[in-house]
Design a protein around this motif. Structure first.
Motif, mmCIF file in Angstrom:
data_model
loop_
_atom_site.group_PDB
_atom_site.id
_atom_site.type_symbol
_atom_site.label_atom_id
_atom_site.label_comp_id
_atom_site.label_asym_id
_atom_site.label_seq_id
_atom_site.Cartn_x
_atom_site.Cartn_y
_atom_site.Cartn_z
ATOM 1 N N TRP A 27 -10.628 -17.414 -19.331
ATOM 2 C CA TRP A 27 -9.460 -16.716 -18.654
ATOM 3 C C TRP A 27 -8.311 -17.807 -19.121
ATOM 4 O O TRP A 27 -8.272 -19.027 -19.375
ATOM 5 C CB TRP A 27 -9.312 -17.105 -17.234
ATOM 6 N N LEU A 28 -7.268 -16.898 -19.892
ATOM 7 C CA LEU A 28 -6.193 -17.636 -20.759
ATOM 8 C C LEU A 28 -4.919 -17.071 -20.052
ATOM 9 O O LEU A 28 -4.665 -15.691 -19.903
ATOM 10 C CB LEU A 28 -6.325 -17.399 -22.291
ATOM 11 N N SER A 29 -3.851 -17.994 -20.073
ATOM 12 C CA SER A 29 -2.446 -17.708 -19.598
ATOM 13 C C SER A 29 -1.358 -18.350 -20.415
ATOM 14 O O SER A 29 -1.446 -19.566 -20.473
ATOM 15 C CB SER A 29 -2.421 -18.089 -18.008
ATOM 16 N N PRO A 30 -0.533 -17.912 -20.959
ATOM 17 C CA PRO A 30 0.424 -18.313 -21.766
ATOM 18 C C PRO A 30 1.331 -19.202 -20.712
ATOM 19 O O PRO A 30 1.647 -18.722 -19.486
ATOM 20 C CB PRO A 30 1.343 -17.348 -22.230
ATOM 21 N N LEU A 31 1.961 -20.224 -21.119
ATOM 22 C CA LEU A 31 2.536 -21.282 -20.132
ATOM 23 C C LEU A 31 3.902 -21.346 -20.658
ATOM 24 O O LEU A 31 4.717 -21.907 -19.867
ATOM 25 C CB LEU A 31 1.787 -22.803 -20.500
ATOM 26 N N HIS A 77 -7.659 -2.970 -29.601
ATOM 27 C CA HIS A 77 -7.465 -1.572 -28.924
ATOM 28 C C HIS A 77 -7.294 -1.577 -27.487
ATOM 29 O O HIS A 77 -7.975 -2.374 -26.761
ATOM 30 C CB HIS A 77 -8.898 -0.760 -29.303
ATOM 31 N N LEU A 78 -6.473 -0.786 -26.861
ATOM 32 C CA LEU A 78 -5.900 -1.120 -25.530
ATOM 33 C C LEU A 78 -6.035 0.619 -25.094
ATOM 34 O O LEU A 78 -5.010 1.268 -25.409
ATOM 35 C CB LEU A 78 -4.610 -1.545 -25.331
ATOM 36 N N HIS A 79 -7.027 0.803 -24.266
ATOM 37 C CA HIS A 79 -6.883 2.178 -23.305
ATOM 38 C C HIS A 79 -6.006 2.053 -22.213
ATOM 39 O O HIS A 79 -5.585 3.204 -21.550
ATOM 40 C CB HIS A 79 -8.363 2.540 -22.933
ATOM 41 N N ARG A 80 -5.532 0.758 -21.918
ATOM 42 C CA ARG A 80 -4.692 0.686 -20.639
ATOM 43 C C ARG A 80 -3.648 -0.605 -21.309
ATOM 44 O O ARG A 80 -4.131 -1.418 -21.717
ATOM 45 C CB ARG A 80 -5.202 0.486 -19.565
ATOM 46 N N LEU A 81 -2.460 -0.318 -20.943
ATOM 47 C CA LEU A 81 -1.478 -1.612 -21.081
ATOM 48 C C LEU A 81 -1.472 -2.780 -20.138
ATOM 49 O O LEU A 81 -2.452 -2.492 -19.035
ATOM 50 C CB LEU A 81 -0.142 -1.200 -21.023
ATOM 51 N N PRO A 82 -1.917 -3.813 -20.691
ATOM 52 C CA PRO A 82 -1.981 -5.159 -19.784
ATOM 53 C C PRO A 82 -0.886 -5.309 -18.596
ATOM 54 O O PRO A 82 0.173 -4.989 -18.859
ATOM 55 C CB PRO A 82 -2.191 -6.138 -20.515
ATOM 56 N N VAL A 83 -1.438 -5.981 -17.557
ATOM 57 C CA VAL A 83 -0.573 -6.332 -16.520
ATOM 58 C C VAL A 83 -0.390 -7.528 -16.128
ATOM 59 O O VAL A 83 -1.850 -8.062 -15.975
ATOM 60 C CB VAL A 83 -0.937 -5.424 -15.144
ATOM 61 N N GLY A 84 0.638 -8.293 -16.144
ATOM 62 C CA GLY A 84 0.542 -9.559 -15.712
ATOM 63 C C GLY A 84 0.366 -10.616 -16.715
ATOM 64 O O GLY A 84 0.803 -10.503 -17.799
ATOM 65 N N GLU A 89 13.982 -15.543 -23.635
ATOM 66 C CA GLU A 89 14.310 -14.299 -23.774
ATOM 67 C C GLU A 89 13.038 -13.536 -22.860
ATOM 68 O O GLU A 89 11.934 -14.325 -22.775
ATOM 69 C CB GLU A 89 14.057 -13.725 -24.893
ATOM 70 N N PRO A 90 13.169 -12.580 -22.112
ATOM 71 C CA PRO A 90 11.909 -11.891 -21.586
ATOM 72 C C PRO A 90 10.636 -11.758 -22.404
ATOM 73 O O PRO A 90 10.880 -11.347 -23.490
ATOM 74 C CB PRO A 90 12.483 -10.641 -20.964
ATOM 75 N N THR A 91 9.406 -11.936 -21.857
ATOM 76 C CA THR A 91 8.327 -11.648 -22.520
ATOM 77 C C THR A 91 7.467 -10.477 -21.831
ATOM 78 O O THR A 91 7.395 -10.841 -20.695
ATOM 79 C CB THR A 91 7.399 -12.960 -22.555
ATOM 80 N N THR A 92 7.227 -9.420 -22.319
ATOM 81 C CA THR A 92 6.385 -8.567 -22.019
ATOM 82 C C THR A 92 5.132 -8.731 -21.737
ATOM 83 O O THR A 92 4.487 -9.766 -22.542
ATOM 84 C CB THR A 92 6.430 -7.123 -22.838
ATOM 85 N N ASP A 93 4.283 -8.097 -20.862
ATOM 86 C CA ASP A 93 3.071 -8.559 -20.593
ATOM 87 C C ASP A 93 2.204 -8.028 -21.947
ATOM 88 O O ASP A 93 1.189 -8.886 -22.080
ATOM 89 C CB ASP A 93 2.446 -7.353 -19.596
ATOM 90 N N LEU A 94 2.460 -7.166 -22.701
ATOM 91 C CA LEU A 94 1.701 -6.955 -23.912
ATOM 92 C C LEU A 94 2.023 -8.050 -24.929
ATOM 93 O O LEU A 94 1.025 -8.625 -25.500
ATOM 94 C CB LEU A 94 2.338 -5.601 -24.618
ATOM 95 N N GLN A 95 3.108 -8.520 -25.052
ATOM 96 C CA GLN A 95 3.491 -9.674 -25.743
ATOM 97 C C GLN A 95 2.628 -11.051 -25.197
ATOM 98 O O GLN A 95 2.078 -11.715 -25.935
ATOM 99 C CB GLN A 95 4.720 -10.126 -25.710
ATOM 100 N N ASP A 145 -7.374 -7.964 -17.659
ATOM 101 C CA ASP A 145 -6.359 -8.502 -16.779
ATOM 102 C C ASP A 145 -6.602 -8.422 -15.464
ATOM 103 O O ASP A 145 -8.190 -8.218 -15.102
ATOM 104 C CB ASP A 145 -5.139 -7.838 -16.974
ATOM 105 N N ARG A 146 -5.977 -9.018 -14.578
ATOM 106 C CA ARG A 146 -6.445 -9.142 -12.832
ATOM 107 C C ARG A 146 -6.906 -7.779 -12.338
ATOM 108 O O ARG A 146 -7.815 -7.757 -11.379
ATOM 109 C CB ARG A 146 -5.230 -9.777 -12.120
ATOM 110 N N HIS A 147 -6.536 -6.731 -13.125
ATOM 111 C CA HIS A 147 -6.804 -5.364 -12.378
ATOM 112 C C HIS A 147 -8.368 -4.787 -12.932
ATOM 113 O O HIS A 147 -8.670 -3.651 -12.608
ATOM 114 C CB HIS A 147 -5.991 -4.354 -12.594
#
Length: 265
Positions: A167-171, A215-222, A178-184, A247-249
């Motif tokens: 499991w990896l999380s940007p810090l 390849h993404l069949h769903r956009l990431p969340v969180g 600037e705001p960072t989107t979940d895809l970013q 992701d968590r979902h």
């Protein structure tokens, strides 16, 4: 203190200029950038270019065209194939040669597709990946500085042959504050699948990827992402790392990377 990956410094014609921080430095070579920050930065420009459309990213392909220096970079994005249902957008990163001329160092090609309501038909190929207690040593580059300082990396116990799980999380943010989107955020860690799925000892071999295809069949969340990754090594110095992404979902997509394998002398 590393507080972001890039600092915005202005524009240059059609391009935007950014200075990378120490948080972009590769664990292979501190003089070049890890693949994830450039992928995320070019993804940002692609998302901004597509912001007014009814399209979302279905595939991202990062091609590393040369060593990406930890030095000022110029990034531009454009629509390669316009369309209301299917479009291709491209972002390119360049850096200065010693003589001052620019050379392309990386490119991201994105397929964007028109969205519609298919919630009643949605399905996942894999069950959600559940995070457990992390093992003490997160990766084979434990103690390396640079990019790895900007990611919380929780390697999971051996999963019994289905691939290495982490499991990896940007810090830190991607660009300044600037705001960072979940895809970013996903792009900020997904290039690490090569390290998570390592089939070789980095003390004995280098296995650097030339690309990352997502390849993404769903956009990431969180901002927390699970990677189940595994490397396959061929007999002639070429390998591939593939990964399932979560992701968590639950399951969100896959990634693949081509590897150049070199034995350390």
């Amino acid at each position: 203190m590393i507080d972001c990956h890039y600092r915005r410094v202005g524009t240059d014609g059609e391009g935007e200029l950014f200075d990378p921080t120490d948080g972009t430095r590769s664990n292979w070579d501190s003089g070049i950038q890890h693949g994830s920050p450039p992928l995320a930065l070019m993804t940002k420009l692609i998302e901004e270019l597509a912001a007014e459309s009814n399209l979302r990213v279905g595939r991202l392909t990062l091609d590393i065209l040369g060593a990406i220096p930890v030095a000022r970079v110029r990034v531009r994005a454009w629509v390669q194939r316009p369309g209301t249902r299917i479009a291709m957008l491209i972002a390119e990163m360049s850096a200065a040669r010693p003589d001052g001329t620019q050379r392309a160092v990386a490119r991201v090609t994105a397929w964007l597709l028109g969205t519609s309501d298919t919630a009643d038909a949605a399905s996942d190929r894999y069950s959600p990946m559940i995070e457990g207690e992390a093992v003490p040593v997160p990766h084979s580059w434990h103690g390396a500085t640079g990019y790895l300082d900007t990611v919380d990396w929780r390697r999971q116990p051996d999963s019994g042959g289905t691939g290495n799980e982490a499991w990896l999380s940007p810090l830190v943010p991607l660009v300044d504050s600037e705001p960072t989107t979940d895809l970013q955020r996903l792009a900020m860690v997904v290039d690490s699948a090569n390290g998570a799925g390592a089939a070789l000892d980095p003390e004995e071999f280098m296995f650097m990827n030339t690309d990352t295809v997502v390849h993404l069949h769903r956009l990431p969340v969180g901002g927390d992402f699970g990677l189940r990754a595994r490397g396959s090594i061929g007999p002639d110095g070429i390998g591939v790392t593939t990964a399932e992404l979560f992701d968590r979902h639950g399951f969100i997509g896959t990634s693949a990377q081509t590897l150049l394998i070199q034995r350390r002398s």
